[in-house]
Design an enzyme around this catalytic site. Structure first.
Site, PDB file in Angstrom:
ATOM      1  N   HIS A  24      -2.229  -5.454   1.638  1.00 16.56           N
ATOM      2  CA  HIS A  24      -3.528  -6.112   1.514  1.00 16.56           C
ATOM      3  C   HIS A  24      -3.274  -7.525   1.021  1.00 16.56           C
ATOM      4  CE1 HIS A  24      -7.601  -7.118   0.216  1.00 16.56           C
ATOM      5  NE2 HIS A  24      -7.040  -7.587  -0.883  1.00 16.56           N
TER       6      HIS A  24
ATOM      7  N   TYR B 265     -12.363  -2.233  -3.894  1.00 13.46           N
ATOM      8  CA  TYR B 265     -12.871  -2.397  -2.524  1.00 13.46           C
ATOM      9  C   TYR B 265     -14.391  -2.302  -2.444  1.00 13.46           C
ATOM     10  CZ  TYR B 265      -8.281  -2.324  -0.185  1.00 13.46           C
ATOM     11  OH  TYR B 265      -7.021  -2.629   0.271  1.00 13.46           O
TER      12      TYR B 265
ATOM     13  N   LYS C 270       0.814  -1.217   0.000  1.00 13.77           N
ATOM     14  CA  LYS C 270       0.000   0.000   0.000  1.00 13.77           C
ATOM     15  C   LYS C 270       0.857   1.281   0.000  1.00 13.77           C
ATOM     16  CE  LYS C 270      -3.939  -2.192   2.329  1.00 13.77           C
ATOM     17  NZ  LYS C 270      -5.000  -1.990   3.363  1.00 13.77           N
TER      18      LYS C 270
ATOM     19  N   GLU D 116      -9.599 -10.962  -7.377  1.00 13.19           N
ATOM     20  CA  GLU D 116      -8.664  -9.850  -7.193  1.00 13.19           C
ATOM     21  C   GLU D 116      -7.452  -9.968  -8.118  1.00 13.19           C
ATOM     22  OE1 GLU D 116      -9.840  -8.954  -2.510  1.00 13.19           O
ATOM     23  OE2 GLU D 116      -7.782  -9.536  -2.996  1.00 13.19           O
TER      24      GLU D 116
ATOM     25  N   ASN E 215      -2.036   0.287   6.717  1.00 12.36           N
ATOM     26  CA  ASN E 215      -1.511  -0.958   7.270  1.00 12.36           C
ATOM     27  C   ASN E 215      -0.620  -1.734   6.299  1.00 12.36           C
ATOM     28  OD1 ASN E 215      -3.535  -1.880   5.638  1.00 12.36           O
ATOM     29  ND2 ASN E 215      -4.514  -3.182   7.173  1.00 12.36           N
TER      30      ASN E 215
HETATM   31  P1  CMP Z   1      -7.448  -4.577   3.654  1.00 10.60           P
HETATM   32  O1  CMP Z   1      -7.012  -5.975   3.906  1.00 10.60           O
HETATM   33  O2  CMP Z   1      -6.811  -3.865   2.527  1.00 10.60           O
HETATM   34  O3  CMP Z   1      -9.025  -4.576   3.405  1.00 10.60           O
HETATM   35  C1  CMP Z   1      -9.853  -3.485   3.742  1.00 10.60           C
HETATM   36  C2  CMP Z   1      -9.124  -2.406   4.442  1.00 10.60           C
HETATM   37  O4  CMP Z   1      -9.910  -1.477   5.113  1.00 10.60           O
HETATM   38  C3  CMP Z   1      -8.262  -3.005   5.523  1.00 10.60           C
HETATM   39  O5  CMP Z   1      -7.200  -3.721   4.957  1.00 10.60           O
HETATM   40  C4  CMP Z   1      -7.888  -1.779   6.332  1.00 10.60           C
HETATM   41  O6  CMP Z   1      -6.702  -1.166   5.887  1.00 10.60           O
HETATM   42  C5  CMP Z   1      -9.054  -0.864   6.045  1.00 10.60           C
HETATM   43  N1  CMP Z   1      -9.764  -0.627   7.303  1.00 10.60           N
HETATM   44  C6  CMP Z   1     -10.337  -1.514   8.094  1.00 10.60           C
HETATM   45  N2  CMP Z   1     -10.871  -0.909   9.163  1.00 10.60           N
HETATM   46  C7  CMP Z   1     -10.601   0.414   9.021  1.00 10.60           C
HETATM   47  C8  CMP Z   1     -10.885   1.550   9.808  1.00 10.60           C
HETATM   48  N3  CMP Z   1     -11.551   1.460  10.957  1.00 10.60           N
HETATM   49  N4  CMP Z   1     -10.449   2.743   9.350  1.00 10.60           N
HETATM   50  C9  CMP Z   1      -9.771   2.848   8.174  1.00 10.60           C
HETATM   51  N5  CMP Z   1      -9.489   1.786   7.395  1.00 10.60           N
HETATM   52  C10 CMP Z   1      -9.899   0.585   7.828  1.00 10.60           C
END
Ligand code: CMP
Length: 139
Positions: A116, A50, A10, A127, A113
């Protein structure tokens, strides 16, 4: 069984020049990077990727973030690749991620984070085809 899963490094990680360190974690776990490209998604493209999270309160923030800077999309292949990738990534929220995982070491927050990974065989197939044509995946 040998599986394939879709991984995205990311914007928070590409910005901090962590692509190589994250790829090393995948390779050390026995995952092979069989396709990889760096792309800058539009917000519309991030929204499509998403779409399953469309009703979530963080959807708009998530899509803006994913379109903010380049990402590295990749296909990882290996024994139990979907589950193994999730182990290597660690919990979605870095506060809950185990020691040694990518999110524990690199993630900034639950939103930023670092990585993904697909969560199941059906979503992995979907995906992977979102980002890659069959000819771009070289096992
Ligand atoms: P990902 O695995 O990419 O799939 C969905 C994403 O939404 C997840 O990782 C997080 O990075 C994001 N996400 C989940 N919860 C929150 C939150 N409370 N605030 C912002 N982003 C979120």
């Amino acid at each position: 069984a040998i599986e394939r899963t879709l991984s995205i490094i990311k914007p928070d990680a590409t910005r901090r020049n962590l692509t190589g360190k994250i790829n090393a974690k995948f390779e050390e776990a026995g995952l092979r990077i069989v396709a990889q490209k760096r792309i800058h998604l539009t917000k519309d493209q991030a929204g499509k990727f998403y779409e399953v999270h469309k009703e979530r309160p963080f959807y708009d923030e998530l899509c803006s973030f994913m379109a903010s800077e380049p990402v590295v999309a990749q296909v990882l292949e290996g024994e139990r690749a979907i589950a193994k990738n999730r182990e290597v990534m660690g919990a979605t929220n870095p506060a809950n991620a185990a020691d040694g995982t990518i999110r524990k070491e690199f993630a900034l927050s639950v939103g930023e984070n670092s990585v993904h990974g697909s969560d199941a065989p059906e979503t992995a197939a979907q995906e992977i085809s979102f980002f890659f044509a069959g000819l771009e995946i070289v096992g």
